[in-house]
Write a protein that holds these residues in place. Sequence first.
Motif, PDB file in Angstrom:
ATOM      1  N   VAL A 158      27.333  82.265  14.278  1.00  0.00           N
ATOM      2  CA  VAL A 158      28.609  81.571  14.319  1.00  0.00           C
ATOM      3  C   VAL A 158      28.806  80.539  15.117  1.00  0.00           C
ATOM      4  CG1 VAL A 158      31.048  81.804  13.912  1.00  0.00           C
ATOM      5  CG2 VAL A 158      29.732  83.521  12.799  1.00  0.00           C
ATOM      6  N   VAL A 159      29.070  79.356  14.888  1.00  0.00           N
ATOM      7  CA  VAL A 159      29.167  78.395  15.878  1.00  0.00           C
ATOM      8  C   VAL A 159      30.444  77.514  15.626  1.00  0.00           C
ATOM      9  CG1 VAL A 159      28.512  76.511  17.441  1.00  0.00           C
ATOM     10  CG2 VAL A 159      26.829  78.324  16.447  1.00  0.00           C
ATOM     11  N   PRO A 160      31.663  77.620  16.043  1.00  0.00           N
ATOM     12  CA  PRO A 160      33.000  77.142  15.602  1.00  0.00           C
ATOM     13  C   PRO A 160      33.350  75.951  16.493  1.00  0.00           C
ATOM     14  CG  PRO A 160      33.571  78.918  17.145  1.00  0.00           C
ATOM     15  CD  PRO A 160      32.266  79.132  16.822  1.00  0.00           C
ATOM     16  N   SER A 161      33.691  74.902  15.804  1.00  0.00           N
ATOM     17  CA  SER A 161      33.956  73.561  16.528  1.00  0.00           C
ATOM     18  C   SER A 161      35.398  73.375  16.845  1.00  0.00           C
ATOM     19  CB  SER A 161      33.385  72.290  15.719  1.00  0.00           C
ATOM     20  OG  SER A 161      34.328  72.153  14.374  1.00  0.00           O
ATOM     21  N   ASN A 162      36.363  74.197  16.236  1.00  0.00           N
ATOM     22  CA  ASN A 162      37.905  73.778  16.442  1.00  0.00           C
ATOM     23  C   ASN A 162      38.531  75.227  16.445  1.00  0.00           C
ATOM     24  OD1 ASN A 162      38.815  74.470  13.566  1.00  0.00           O
ATOM     25  ND2 ASN A 162      37.066  73.006  13.216  1.00  0.00           N
ATOM     26  N   ALA A 163      39.809  75.365  16.886  1.00  0.00           N
ATOM     27  CA  ALA A 163      40.515  76.556  16.799  1.00  0.00           C
ATOM     28  C   ALA A 163      40.746  77.333  15.552  1.00  0.00           C
ATOM     29  CB  ALA A 163      41.746  76.237  17.519  1.00  0.00           C
ATOM     30  N   LEU A 218      34.795  73.359  24.604  1.00  0.00           N
ATOM     31  CA  LEU A 218      35.817  73.258  23.750  1.00  0.00           C
ATOM     32  C   LEU A 218      36.737  74.617  23.924  1.00  0.00           C
ATOM     33  CD1 LEU A 218      33.455  72.735  20.331  1.00  0.00           C
ATOM     34  CD2 LEU A 218      34.373  71.034  21.910  1.00  0.00           C
ATOM     35  N   GLN A 219      36.607  75.367  24.726  1.00  0.00           N
ATOM     36  CA  GLN A 219      37.540  76.449  25.111  1.00  0.00           C
ATOM     37  C   GLN A 219      38.857  76.286  25.263  1.00  0.00           C
ATOM     38  OE1 GLN A 219      36.111  78.591  23.378  1.00  0.00           O
ATOM     39  NE2 GLN A 219      36.624  80.235  24.618  1.00  0.00           N
ATOM     40  N   GLY A 220      39.364  75.249  25.818  1.00  0.00           N
ATOM     41  CA  GLY A 220      40.620  74.974  26.382  1.00  0.00           C
ATOM     42  C   GLY A 220      40.911  75.363  27.885  1.00  0.00           C
ATOM     43  N   MET A 221      39.940  75.352  28.657  1.00  0.00           N
ATOM     44  CA  MET A 221      40.143  76.101  30.005  1.00  0.00           C
ATOM     45  C   MET A 221      39.932  74.917  30.803  1.00  0.00           C
ATOM     46  SD  MET A 221      39.961  79.097  29.720  1.00  0.00           S
ATOM     47  CE  MET A 221      39.634  79.798  31.346  1.00  0.00           C
ATOM     48  N   GLY A 222      41.247  74.578  31.609  1.00  0.00           N
ATOM     49  CA  GLY A 222      41.369  73.215  32.349  1.00  0.00           C
ATOM     50  C   GLY A 222      40.309  73.020  33.376  1.00  0.00           C
ATOM     51  N   TRP A 223      39.638  73.995  33.902  1.00  0.00           N
ATOM     52  CA  TRP A 223      38.768  73.741  34.926  1.00  0.00           C
ATOM     53  C   TRP A 223      37.144  73.212  34.396  1.00  0.00           C
ATOM     54  CZ3 TRP A 223      34.093  76.809  34.969  1.00  0.00           C
ATOM     55  CH2 TRP A 223      34.304  77.933  34.131  1.00  0.00           C
ATOM     56  N   LEU A 224      37.365  73.147  33.070  1.00  0.00           N
ATOM     57  CA  LEU A 224      36.093  72.733  32.395  1.00  0.00           C
ATOM     58  C   LEU A 224      36.198  71.343  31.702  1.00  0.00           C
ATOM     59  CD1 LEU A 224      34.603  75.849  30.629  1.00  0.00           C
ATOM     60  CD2 LEU A 224      33.177  74.355  32.328  1.00  0.00           C
ATOM     61  N   GLY A 225      37.496  71.152  31.458  1.00  0.00           N
ATOM     62  CA  GLY A 225      37.907  70.029  30.692  1.00  0.00           C
ATOM     63  C   GLY A 225      37.854  70.592  28.954  1.00  0.00           C
ATOM     64  N   THR A 226      38.382  69.784  28.079  1.00  0.00           N
ATOM     65  CA  THR A 226      38.587  70.302  26.826  1.00  0.00           C
ATOM     66  C   THR A 226      38.488  69.142  25.837  1.00  0.00           C
ATOM     67  OG1 THR A 226      39.673  72.244  27.346  1.00  0.00           O
ATOM     68  CG2 THR A 226      39.682  71.602  25.093  1.00  0.00           C
ATOM     69  N   VAL A 227      37.833  69.167  24.867  1.00  0.00           N
ATOM     70  CA  VAL A 227      37.575  68.048  23.802  1.00  0.00           C
ATOM     71  C   VAL A 227      38.777  68.399  22.864  1.00  0.00           C
ATOM     72  CG1 VAL A 227      36.499  67.377  21.714  1.00  0.00           C
ATOM     73  CG2 VAL A 227      34.809  67.998  23.852  1.00  0.00           C
TER      74      VAL A 227
END
Length: 347
Positions: free
Chosen positions: A158-163, A188-197
């Motif tokens: 499984v590979v999701p692209s959105n929440a 895509l996770q929503g972690m600020g330190w990584l940046g998020t699409v």
Amino acid sequence: MTATATILPNRTRRNLTIAKAMAEAIAQEMRRDDSVLVLGEDIAALGGVFGNTRGLLDEFGPARVRDTPISETGFIGAAVGMAAVGLRPVVELMFVDFFGVCMDAIYNLAAKNCYFSGGQSPVPLVLMTSVGGGYGDAGQHSQCLYGTFAHLPGMKVVVPSNAHDAKGLMIRAIRDDNPVIFMFHKALQGMGWLGTVQGSITDVPEDAYEIPFGQAAICRAGNDICIVSLGAGVHLALDAAQSLGEEGIAAEVVDLRTLVPLDRATIIASTAKTGRLLVVDEDYQSFGVSGEIIASVVESGVALKAPPRRIAFPDIPIPFSPALEHPALPSAAKIVATARQIVRAGR
């Protein structure tokens, strides 16, 4: 995107990150089913390095939310044993790159046991793991390896692209009697330190719901070219489709959502409609998902207006240096240029 939920008149919209959607899905299943438990490195008090188990320890306690030693061989082997005796463990392999030290438990035990037992010993295990590069963490933490797991029978991938999809797919995965590899992209996770699409943050219903495996989503309709991708690549494809639309090229974007089972029917139908195919995959180019999709289309006998193309990571270890890593990754600019070539070649 067609993957998002239907908006009901009396329901308030609420946008979640993939990390929060995953945590909510797991919590709802833990409330519903006492056999569901979670284990892995830093998943309890910290709530997971990528945020997908936050809040679980406070609600369910250390008996069902267990931090483990740094031994993937040990705790993933334990999770397989738990699943074999009737529990439903959700176990995190922090980075998919670490699969090498625990692949025996994943493939020779979890994936094969149902077949070896004639269906009498299912292994309802969810292995969630982070994938993807782009932030200078080199070959030890940046691979996708979609094709590695999709190639091995006995596991669903499984590979999701959105929440929205992440929640529905996670609930479906936990309820499945087969081992499921749930691969979430770090960007895509929503972690600020990584940046998020931003496109990965979508409306998510509060109630539990399932998204069936093996059903791709048409994220954007078009008649000139079919662009197939998964995970973070879907958002690159959507950005590219927007740019292509300004040039008069209508691109259709297909989000695979699951690799195993693979929705070949949707891919083939979209390619048949457009007559052109481009596959975008952050995994390695050779022997992978992109080649399998192209082969499936060609073997179907669909009439193509131009040869199919693919954009994937070159067959090299992922560099540490951003100056070397970023040019090797798929990008919206690469998709636009390649799609333009395909369309022009087929006119």
